[in-house]
Design a protein around this motif. Structure first.
Motif, PDB file in Angstrom:
ATOM      1  N   LEU A 140       0.781  -1.200   0.148  1.00 25.36           N
ATOM      2  CA  LEU A 140       0.112  -0.121   0.104  1.00 25.36           C
ATOM      3  C   LEU A 140       0.968   1.398   0.010  1.00 25.36           C
ATOM      4  CD1 LEU A 140      -3.033  -0.963   2.353  1.00 25.36           C
ATOM      5  CD2 LEU A 140      -2.564  -1.401   0.008  1.00 25.36           C
ATOM      6  N   ASP A 141       2.105   0.968   0.036  1.00 31.13           N
ATOM      7  CA  ASP A 141       2.974   2.460  -0.344  1.00 31.13           C
ATOM      8  C   ASP A 141       3.250   2.533  -1.714  1.00 31.13           C
ATOM      9  OD1 ASP A 141       3.525   2.815   2.591  1.00 31.13           O
ATOM     10  OD2 ASP A 141       4.420   1.020   2.802  1.00 31.13           O
ATOM     11  N   ARG A 142       2.590   1.974  -2.478  1.00 30.53           N
ATOM     12  CA  ARG A 142       2.776   2.216  -3.862  1.00 30.53           C
ATOM     13  C   ARG A 142       1.386   2.389  -4.378  1.00 30.53           C
ATOM     14  NH1 ARG A 142       6.893  -1.765  -2.831  1.00 30.53           N
ATOM     15  NH2 ARG A 142       8.874  -1.322  -3.783  1.00 30.53           N
ATOM     16  N   PRO A 143       1.248   2.949  -5.722  1.00 30.47           N
ATOM     17  CA  PRO A 143      -0.007   3.186  -6.146  1.00 30.47           C
ATOM     18  C   PRO A 143      -1.045   1.721  -6.268  1.00 30.47           C
ATOM     19  CG  PRO A 143       1.443   4.468  -7.433  1.00 30.47           C
ATOM     20  CD  PRO A 143       2.347   3.775  -6.558  1.00 30.47           C
ATOM     21  N   LEU A 144      -2.048   1.987  -6.153  1.00 30.78           N
ATOM     22  CA  LEU A 144      -3.002   0.667  -6.279  1.00 30.78           C
ATOM     23  C   LEU A 144      -3.420   0.518  -7.880  1.00 30.78           C
ATOM     24  CD1 LEU A 144      -3.964  -1.400  -4.221  1.00 30.78           C
ATOM     25  CD2 LEU A 144      -6.029  -0.076  -3.988  1.00 30.78           C
ATOM     26  N   PRO A 145      -3.202  -0.157  -8.574  1.00 36.17           N
ATOM     27  CA  PRO A 145      -3.820  -0.660  -9.979  1.00 36.17           C
ATOM     28  C   PRO A 145      -5.413  -0.775  -9.710  1.00 36.17           C
ATOM     29  CG  PRO A 145      -1.853  -2.047  -9.570  1.00 36.17           C
ATOM     30  CD  PRO A 145      -2.212  -1.413  -8.095  1.00 36.17           C
ATOM     31  N   THR A 146      -5.706  -0.005 -10.853  1.00 34.91           N
ATOM     32  CA  THR A 146      -7.418  -0.209 -11.013  1.00 34.91           C
ATOM     33  C   THR A 146      -7.674  -0.749 -12.370  1.00 34.91           C
ATOM     34  OG1 THR A 146      -7.664   1.897 -11.997  1.00 34.91           O
ATOM     35  CG2 THR A 146      -7.801   1.594  -9.479  1.00 34.91           C
ATOM     36  N   LEU A 147      -8.939  -0.962 -12.690  1.00 32.34           N
ATOM     37  CA  LEU A 147      -8.869  -1.529 -14.194  1.00 32.34           C
ATOM     38  C   LEU A 147      -8.644  -0.605 -15.220  1.00 32.34           C
ATOM     39  CD1 LEU A 147     -10.579  -3.990 -15.781  1.00 32.34           C
ATOM     40  CD2 LEU A 147     -12.514  -2.194 -15.558  1.00 32.34           C
ATOM     41  N   ASP A 148      -8.433   0.602 -14.904  1.00 32.48           N
ATOM     42  CA  ASP A 148      -8.226   1.616 -16.070  1.00 32.48           C
ATOM     43  C   ASP A 148      -7.175   2.648 -15.536  1.00 32.48           C
ATOM     44  OD1 ASP A 148      -9.718   3.034 -14.305  1.00 32.48           O
ATOM     45  OD2 ASP A 148     -11.086   3.897 -15.715  1.00 32.48           O
ATOM     46  N   GLY A 149      -6.515   2.504 -14.485  1.00 25.36           N
ATOM     47  CA  GLY A 149      -5.411   3.263 -14.144  1.00 25.36           C
ATOM     48  C   GLY A 149      -4.794   2.946 -12.582  1.00 25.36           C
ATOM     49  N   HIS A 150      -4.441   4.072 -11.825  1.00 26.95           N
ATOM     50  CA  HIS A 150      -4.021   3.664 -10.735  1.00 26.95           C
ATOM     51  C   HIS A 150      -4.415   4.861  -9.709  1.00 26.95           C
ATOM     52  CE1 HIS A 150      -0.907   1.552 -13.037  1.00 26.95           C
ATOM     53  NE2 HIS A 150      -0.686   1.038 -11.846  1.00 26.95           N
ATOM     54  N   ILE A 151      -4.611   4.466  -8.307  1.00 25.21           N
ATOM     55  CA  ILE A 151      -4.958   5.322  -7.198  1.00 25.21           C
ATOM     56  C   ILE A 151      -3.865   5.409  -6.073  1.00 25.21           C
ATOM     57  CG2 ILE A 151      -7.425   5.306  -7.672  1.00 25.21           C
ATOM     58  CD1 ILE A 151      -7.821   3.379  -5.338  1.00 25.21           C
ATOM     59  N   TRP A 152      -3.955   6.438  -5.642  1.00 22.62           N
ATOM     60  CA  TRP A 152      -3.025   6.650  -4.406  1.00 22.62           C
ATOM     61  C   TRP A 152      -3.875   6.631  -3.149  1.00 22.62           C
ATOM     62  CZ3 TRP A 152       1.614   5.418  -2.448  1.00 22.62           C
ATOM     63  CH2 TRP A 152       1.799   6.253  -1.552  1.00 22.62           C
ATOM     64  N   LEU A 153      -3.600   5.818  -2.229  1.00 22.74           N
ATOM     65  CA  LEU A 153      -4.624   5.785  -0.785  1.00 22.74           C
ATOM     66  C   LEU A 153      -3.962   6.754   0.042  1.00 22.74           C
ATOM     67  CD1 LEU A 153      -5.313   1.830  -0.605  1.00 22.74           C
ATOM     68  CD2 LEU A 153      -6.590   3.763  -1.609  1.00 22.74           C
ATOM     69  N   GLY A 154      -4.599   7.416   0.756  1.00 19.17           N
ATOM     70  CA  GLY A 154      -4.166   8.471   1.872  1.00 19.17           C
ATOM     71  C   GLY A 154      -3.579   7.651   3.103  1.00 19.17           C
ATOM     72  N   PRO A 155      -3.192   8.146   3.940  1.00 20.18           N
ATOM     73  CA  PRO A 155      -2.556   7.680   5.157  1.00 20.18           C
ATOM     74  C   PRO A 155      -3.610   6.995   5.998  1.00 20.18           C
ATOM     75  CG  PRO A 155      -2.579  10.044   5.550  1.00 20.18           C
ATOM     76  CD  PRO A 155      -2.997   9.663   4.156  1.00 20.18           C
ATOM     77  N   GLU A 156      -4.825   7.361   6.102  1.00 22.40           N
ATOM     78  CA  GLU A 156      -5.789   6.749   6.857  1.00 22.40           C
ATOM     79  C   GLU A 156      -5.810   5.191   6.226  1.00 22.40           C
ATOM     80  OE1 GLU A 156      -6.477   9.341   4.970  1.00 22.40           O
ATOM     81  OE2 GLU A 156      -6.955  10.903   6.140  1.00 22.40           O
ATOM     82  N   ALA A 157      -6.007   5.004   5.042  1.00 23.01           N
ATOM     83  CA  ALA A 157      -6.197   3.755   4.404  1.00 23.01           C
ATOM     84  C   ALA A 157      -4.844   2.795   4.620  1.00 23.01           C
ATOM     85  CB  ALA A 157      -6.441   3.992   2.780  1.00 23.01           C
ATOM     86  N   ARG A 158      -3.659   3.611   4.430  1.00 19.01           N
ATOM     87  CA  ARG A 158      -2.629   2.769   4.766  1.00 19.01           C
ATOM     88  C   ARG A 158      -2.446   2.324   6.068  1.00 19.01           C
ATOM     89  NH1 ARG A 158      -0.561   7.042   1.873  1.00 19.01           N
ATOM     90  NH2 ARG A 158       0.861   7.654   3.372  1.00 19.01           N
ATOM     91  N   ALA A 159      -2.808   3.069   6.872  1.00 12.65           N
ATOM     92  CA  ALA A 159      -2.830   2.701   8.424  1.00 12.65           C
ATOM     93  C   ALA A 159      -4.019   1.637   8.743  1.00 12.65           C
ATOM     94  CB  ALA A 159      -3.099   3.931   9.328  1.00 12.65           C
ATOM     95  N   HIS A 160      -5.086   1.734   7.990  1.00  9.90           N
ATOM     96  CA  HIS A 160      -6.186   0.853   8.326  1.00  9.90           C
ATOM     97  C   HIS A 160      -6.816   0.181   6.963  1.00  9.90           C
ATOM     98  CE1 HIS A 160      -6.350   2.418  12.470  1.00  9.90           C
ATOM     99  NE2 HIS A 160      -6.451   3.686  12.076  1.00  9.90           N
ATOM    100  N   PRO A 161      -6.239  -0.734   6.511  1.00  4.83           N
ATOM    101  CA  PRO A 161      -6.331  -1.348   5.220  1.00  4.83           C
ATOM    102  C   PRO A 161      -7.874  -2.072   5.137  1.00  4.83           C
ATOM    103  CG  PRO A 161      -4.479  -2.579   5.932  1.00  4.83           C
ATOM    104  CD  PRO A 161      -4.643  -1.436   6.761  1.00  4.83           C
ATOM    105  N   GLU A 162      -8.188  -2.632   6.612  1.00  6.24           N
ATOM    106  CA  GLU A 162      -9.214  -3.319   6.513  1.00  6.24           C
ATOM    107  C   GLU A 162     -10.669  -2.553   6.154  1.00  6.24           C
ATOM    108  OE1 GLU A 162      -8.626  -1.024  10.494  1.00  6.24           O
ATOM    109  OE2 GLU A 162      -7.472  -2.423   9.150  1.00  6.24           O
ATOM    110  N   ARG A 163     -10.513  -1.235   6.497  1.00  4.17           N
ATOM    111  CA  ARG A 163     -11.640  -0.366   5.893  1.00  4.17           C
ATOM    112  C   ARG A 163     -12.052  -0.304   4.338  1.00  4.17           C
ATOM    113  NH1 ARG A 163     -10.271   5.460   8.824  1.00  4.17           N
ATOM    114  NH2 ARG A 163     -10.071   4.701  11.075  1.00  4.17           N
TER     115      ARG A 163
END
Length: 555
Positions: free
Chosen positions: A458-481
């Motif tokens: 999660l410290d790298r961009p997350l691939p999607t079907l048509d690109g990439h997204i960057w998850l903010g610090p909250e998501a990286r700290a709580h991936p279960e959400r």
């Protein structure tokens, strides 16, 4: 960063200029951290272009650039005040800094005339060489004969050597280097000592890539030296005729590539009149594609708005033309090789006699760090030797320079800040200054940890079907959400999250993940998109090509 640089300016009034640095600036985007800015503004895309996927820099590069911009803004405000202007504060942002760092790439991506060999830029390749004894090396030459000679010594196939020259030279502008595999195999077949001997024989510069990210010790961003010829008055004093703090000041530059032209570009954005010295027939880099209105878009992005004097400085008449231009100037700026200015009779002491009170800026590659006969002072060699190449990549990747020109950008900005500090000192004392800076000293300004970063998925961009997204610090700290929101089950394992995200378009993921209380930033994967995105209209100007707007707001 800004506080440290302003401390070197040592002006007692610096604290009286209000300075505001935020993340997004004029962009109506929810950006609140370095990596989100890198994602939204295209740094991840350009840095990762060579490997075909967006990749963060593991250092706060955009923030470092913003710190230099802030110091420039405060210094320019102090200059305006000393000249009778009324400036109380300056604003800039990390996003504007990121876009400024991408100036040449943004211009090339939006030029109307395409590169005649688009396949080269579309190809992957990061110019990685490893010797037989495991030493990662970076090599550099600007001469085709030296390139040929080096590879002939190593016994590389001649066709591979020929095909490799153009992408090797173009990598500064394309951020890719798709070399024939036979070249890397030739390096892999011999030990480092043999490579070094071959490079020395051919005249090629070669350095090992440092494995640790520690910064060079005791390296000042710039040094100022008082020149012997003082001005009779205070040249340049007088309130600016416009809101720009350097209006009415004149800069003469003799520069090439990125570092020097960017320094002059910054001074022009702050209001100075800038005159380029170019060889008869004009600077050859004007013809490098892609073109916009008959001129290289990359070249124009850093040099548009500058007047031009053509002079052959290798001749006596050409050198006289430089001295005549300097007689009416406040600043002379160059990024010539070490010793060239003295050989031409155009060193600081020479020109200060023609223009007492002159600020003389030299933007070098290495400064005095590697002695009187250093290797070529170019971006990637400096990244390799300074530890920056190790700092920008996480520990699970081998150290290697980014093919985005990091130190060229910082080197140009630091050079401009050195000139501003010298101008301010001149206004206070009436005495000119020599302002020396280098790519090496600029590399040392980038904050970094002594150990290389350790990243998870999660410290790298997350691939999607048509690109990439960057998850903010909250998501990286709580991936279960995030896994719950994606319906990936109760597990918070990053692999489950990644697999689920790959099946959905970015547009579908954004509201879904934002609802979990985390910030999500789409990763820019085409710089041309930024020029057409209305959210970037306050930071990017459109014309024959797109270019970042002035990154400061003075009040």
């Amino acid at each position: 960063m800004a506080t440290r640089l302003l401390g070197l300016v040592a002006d007692p009034e610096a604290h009286t200029v209000a300075c505001d640095i935020d993340w997004a600036g004029p962009l109506p985007l929810a950006l609140s951290e370095e990596r989100a800015v890198q994602a939204a503004c295209g740094i991840m895309y350009v840095h990762g272009r060579a490997v075909g996927r967006p990749a963060p820099l593991a250092v706060d590069f955009a923030s470092a650039v913003a710190g230099v911009l802030a110091a420039q803004g405060v210094s320019a405000a102090l200059i305006a005040r000393a000249r009778g202007g009324q400036v109380s504060g300056v604003r800039t942002s990390v996003s504007q800094a990121a876009l400024l760092a991408l100036t040449q790439y943004l211009a090339a991506a939006t030029a109307p005339e395409e590169d005649p060999d688009p396949g080269m830029e579309a190809s992957l390749g990061d110019c990685a060489f490893v010797s037989a004894d495991g030493v990662r090396v970076e090599l550099e030459t600007l001469d085709a004969e030296q390139w040929l000679g080096f590879w002939q010594i190593l016994g590389a196939p001649r066709d591979a050597v020929r095909r490799g020259w153009r992408p090797f030279q173009a990598r500064f502008g394309t951020a890719v280097c798709p070399l024939p595999a036979a070249l890397a195999e030739s390096v892999r077949g011999v030990p480092f000592s043999v490579l070094g001997a071959a490079a020395e024989s051919a005249g090629v510069s070669l350095l090992p890539v440092r494995q640790e990210p520690s910064r060079p010790a005791e390296v000042r961003p710039w040094t100022l030296t008082a020149l012997p010829e003082a001005a009779a008055g205070l040249p340049g004093v007088g309130a600016p005729s416009t809101a720009l703090p350097l209006a009415g000041l004149r800069v003469v530059e003799s520069t090439r590539r990125v570092q020097g032209p960017l320094a002059g570009h910054v001074l022009r954005l702050l209001g100075a009149d800038v005159v380029r010295i170019e060889p008869p027939g004009g600077e050859p880099m004007r013809g490098i594609p892609p073109l916009a209105q008959g001129c290289s878009a990359r070249f124009s992005a850093l040099n548009a708005g500058k007047a031009v004097i053509e002079a052959d400085i290798t001749t006596a008449p050409g050198r006289r033309a430089v001295r005549e231009a300097v007689r009416e100037a406040d600043v002379f700026l160059h990024n010539w090789a070490p010793g060239k200015a003295a050989r031409l009779g155009l060193d600081a002491e020479d020109l200060s006699r023609a223009r007492p009170g002159l600020v003389y800026g030299w933007a070098s590659g290495w400064g005095e760090a590697l002695g009187p006969r250093p290797p070529l002072g170019t971006d990637y060699l400096v990244q390799a030797h300074s530890g920056l190449a190790a700092a920008i990549r996480p520990a699970d990747e081998p150290p290697a320079p980014s093919l985005m020109t990091l130190t060229d950008v910082l080197g140009g900005l630091v050079s401009a800040q050195a000139v501003l500090a010298a101008l301010l000192a001149r206004l206070r004392t009436g005495q000119g200054r020599r302002a020396d800076s280098s790519l090496h000293s600029a590399a040392a300004t980038v904050p970094r940890d002594p150990r290389r970063a350790r990243w998870g998925v999660l410290d790298r961009p997350l691939p999607t079907l048509d690109g990439h997204i960057w998850l903010g610090p909250e998501a990286r700290a709580h991936p279960e959400r995030i896994t719950r929101a994606l319906g990936a089950g109760s597990t918070a394992h990053p692999d489950a999250l990644t697999a689920s995200a790959r099946t959905r378009p970015t547009a579908d993921l954004l509201p879904l993940l934002t609802a979990t209380g985390t910030t999500v930033t789409p990763v820019c994967t085409d710089l041309a998109d930024l020029a057409h995105d209305p959210r970037f209209a306050g930071a990017i100007g459109a014309g024959a090509y797109a270019c970042p707007l002035t990154p400061w707001e003075f009040t």
